[in-house]
Design an enzyme around this catalytic site. Sequence first.
Site, PDB file in Angstrom:
ATOM      1  CG  ASP A 225      -0.255  -0.323   2.514  1.00  0.00           C
ATOM      2  OD1 ASP A 225       0.917   0.100   2.662  1.00  0.00           O
ATOM      3  OD2 ASP A 225      -0.859  -0.936   3.414  1.00  0.00           O
ATOM      4  CB  SER A 226       0.366   4.662   1.341  1.00  0.00           C
ATOM      5  OG  SER A 226       0.021   4.248   2.655  1.00  0.00           O
ATOM      6  CG  HIS A 227       3.211   1.854   5.135  1.00  0.00           C
ATOM      7  ND1 HIS A 227       3.243   1.209   6.350  1.00  0.00           N
ATOM      8  CD2 HIS A 227       2.357   2.895   5.300  1.00  0.00           C
ATOM      9  CE1 HIS A 227       2.439   1.829   7.207  1.00  0.00           C
ATOM     10  NE2 HIS A 227       1.886   2.848   6.579  1.00  0.00           N
TER      11      HIS A 227
END
Length: 386
Positions: A172-174
């Site tokens: 995801d965004s990480h």
Amino acid sequence: MQTSPSSRTSGPPRPDRRAVAFGGLAATCWAALAGPAVAQARVERAPAADAPTPLPFAVGGRVISDGEDLTYQWPGVYFEAAFTGVSVFFRVGAGDQILHLLIDGRRVGEMIRPAAGLYRITGLEPAAHRVRIEVVSEHQAGPARFGGFALGADGVAGARPRRRRQIEFIGDSHTVGYGVGRDQRDCTTEEVWASTDNSSAFGPLTARRRQADYQTNAISGRGVVRNYAGAAAPTLPQAYPYALFDGATRYDATDWSPQVVVIDLGTNDFSTPLAAGEPWTSREALRADFEATYARFVQTLRARNGGAFLILLTPPSAEDEIAVAVGRVAERLKAAGEDRLAVLATGPLAFTACDWHPSRRDQEQIAGVLSAFLDAHPEVWDGRRP
């Protein structure tokens, strides 16, 4: 331990508007970083009269070709070529994107929302060089394009760069590197987009240390069964089979066979409370769905990637909810016969980048966790059990 606000804005960065003209072409000479062979490098628009000869190049990441340009929407795409000469051309296609330009491994420029057209890097020593363009931005709003490299009459093409190792990062965004370029938690939408930098995320950091080609197949705000705050959009496993985010253009993985696949998911599934109207009547039901779906997704990755070694990362979460759920996923998979899999904890993270996301130091820490495991188990690159 991560508290609930630490991923409260894991949603997608959305570019606000296109910058005018060059869109922020940074043609600065980065002399402090460059070695003697590239110290005088300049990035500029190429004269319209130039008609350079196409230069063969290698591609990293998921792209599709329309015969002229390469189109991409997943993050972490990059292009590389080798040549001998004092300059190299490249063509930028349409789409909001941020490009890092490197010669012989050193940054010589950055382009932010560049206008489509032909550019060139000049001022190089007359020697053998490698050129690399990294697409570091996220493109949920729409795809971007690249038109390839070319050489003038004084240039000679070299062999396309190739690496034996391949590693894939799913998340995801990480994993995207959301907002990593700003050391502050409060950011505008535009600041998030401009400071997202996949080249500073743990995936590319790890791949560079291992001298491996990589794919970053990640979308901010997406989860295994539930997106951030229950947002209506395809989850990561649902989007994964496609080359673009259109749910129609399937990805052709013929030339992609990673020895290692790293998955970092769960933050968006669990970081916000359930709301009325969502399909899960309780947190326990959400966890059960997460575990079953995650296990099935890993099994599809196993079927697709044969002997790849699978690493499941567990980011911090309240009461270790993600770690417990992912641990159960691993147990389920091992009970079904999976024996090339490990679960690794990222460790505590500061989350001081935009919207409580991992900072540069956090990303380095996660890359360190992965690198330590890979250093201790070099046999995974050869398809053997650790």
